[in-house]
Design a protein around this motif. Structure first.
Motif, PDB file in Angstrom:
ATOM      1  N   THR A 145       5.377   1.926  -4.156  1.00  0.00           N
ATOM      2  CA  THR A 145       4.759   0.754  -4.771  1.00  0.00           C
ATOM      3  C   THR A 145       3.592   1.142  -5.543  1.00  0.00           C
ATOM      4  OG1 THR A 145       5.124  -0.867  -2.905  1.00  0.00           O
ATOM      5  CG2 THR A 145       3.400  -1.500  -4.487  1.00  0.00           C
ATOM      6  N   ARG A 146       2.826   2.041  -5.529  1.00  0.00           N
ATOM      7  CA  ARG A 146       1.857   2.607  -6.532  1.00  0.00           C
ATOM      8  C   ARG A 146       2.743   3.273  -7.667  1.00  0.00           C
ATOM      9  NH1 ARG A 146      -0.522   3.777  -1.722  1.00  0.00           N
ATOM     10  NH2 ARG A 146      -0.229   5.938  -1.520  1.00  0.00           N
ATOM     11  N   THR A 175       4.156   0.468  -9.747  1.00  0.00           N
ATOM     12  CA  THR A 175       2.994   0.067 -10.433  1.00  0.00           C
ATOM     13  C   THR A 175       2.439   0.840 -11.504  1.00  0.00           C
ATOM     14  OG1 THR A 175       2.161  -1.157  -8.436  1.00  0.00           O
ATOM     15  CG2 THR A 175       0.579  -0.965 -10.202  1.00  0.00           C
ATOM     16  N   ASP A 176       2.364   1.984 -11.385  1.00  0.00           N
ATOM     17  CA  ASP A 176       1.918   2.977 -12.315  1.00  0.00           C
ATOM     18  C   ASP A 176       3.192   3.137 -13.541  1.00  0.00           C
ATOM     19  OD1 ASP A 176      -0.260   3.800 -10.948  1.00  0.00           O
ATOM     20  OD2 ASP A 176       0.623   5.744 -10.184  1.00  0.00           O
ATOM     21  N   ASP A 216       0.850  -1.372   0.067  1.00  0.00           N
ATOM     22  CA  ASP A 216      -0.060   0.009  -0.221  1.00  0.00           C
ATOM     23  C   ASP A 216       0.757   1.420  -0.144  1.00  0.00           C
ATOM     24  OD1 ASP A 216      -2.416  -1.415   0.057  1.00  0.00           O
ATOM     25  OD2 ASP A 216      -2.177  -1.690   2.346  1.00  0.00           O
TER      26      ASP A 216
END
Length: 153
Positions: free
Chosen positions: A134-135, A138-139, A130
């Motif tokens: 990491t976001r 991922t993007d 979370d």
């Protein structure tokens, strides 16, 4: 490595990371009788069925990024293990629809939980599943995956 870079290329690093994670998932789901590729199918089917979809092999191949022939082979093995049902599509006799059995749904839920725990550990250097890093990661990966491949280039 490239001529202009002293270290590994991004492509080499993506390949290494993909192999490392594939091996980790293979080991994590092996006690459930699955391989990483089989996990990709059952987890995808689980998610698709939860939204009311019953995909055919081509749709599942497109969703997972696997070759249709490989999806067919995996689906036959999963059917033999009692985890999926395969049936001809009444609207298109050439198409084969795939669905998880009750046993397949149980195994899929267990495997998803195992892989989520594994991903939390693998992504810990970025702050976990979370985390903002990491976001962002991922993007960036999604951006690269969204670029169509031109085999002639």
């Amino acid at each position: 490595m490239s001529n202009g870079s002293p270290g590994p290329t991004p492509g080499f690093l993506v390949w290494r990371l993909a192999n490392k994670w594939r091996v980790a998932v293979d080991r994590a789901v092996a006690p459930l009788g699955l391989t990483h590729a089989q996990y990709s199918l059952v987890a995808s089917l689980y998610g698709m069925q939860r939204t009311g979809e019953r995909p055919n092999q081509r749709q599942l191949a497109d969703h997972t990024g696997l070759e249709a022939l490989y999806v067919s082979k995996l689906a036959r093995a999963l059917e033999a293990a009692g985890l999926v049902e395969r049936a001809r599509d009444p609207r298109d006799p050439r198409a084969v629809r795939i669905a998880l059995t009750e046993q397949g749904q149980t195994v899929a839920r267990q495997a998803i939980a195992v892989v989520q725990d594994l991903l939390q550990r693998l992504l810990e250097p970025l702050g976990g599943l979370d985390a903002a890093r990491t976001r962002a990661f991922t993007d960036e990966l999604t951006t690269l995956l969204d670029v169509p491949l031109d085999p002639s280039a």
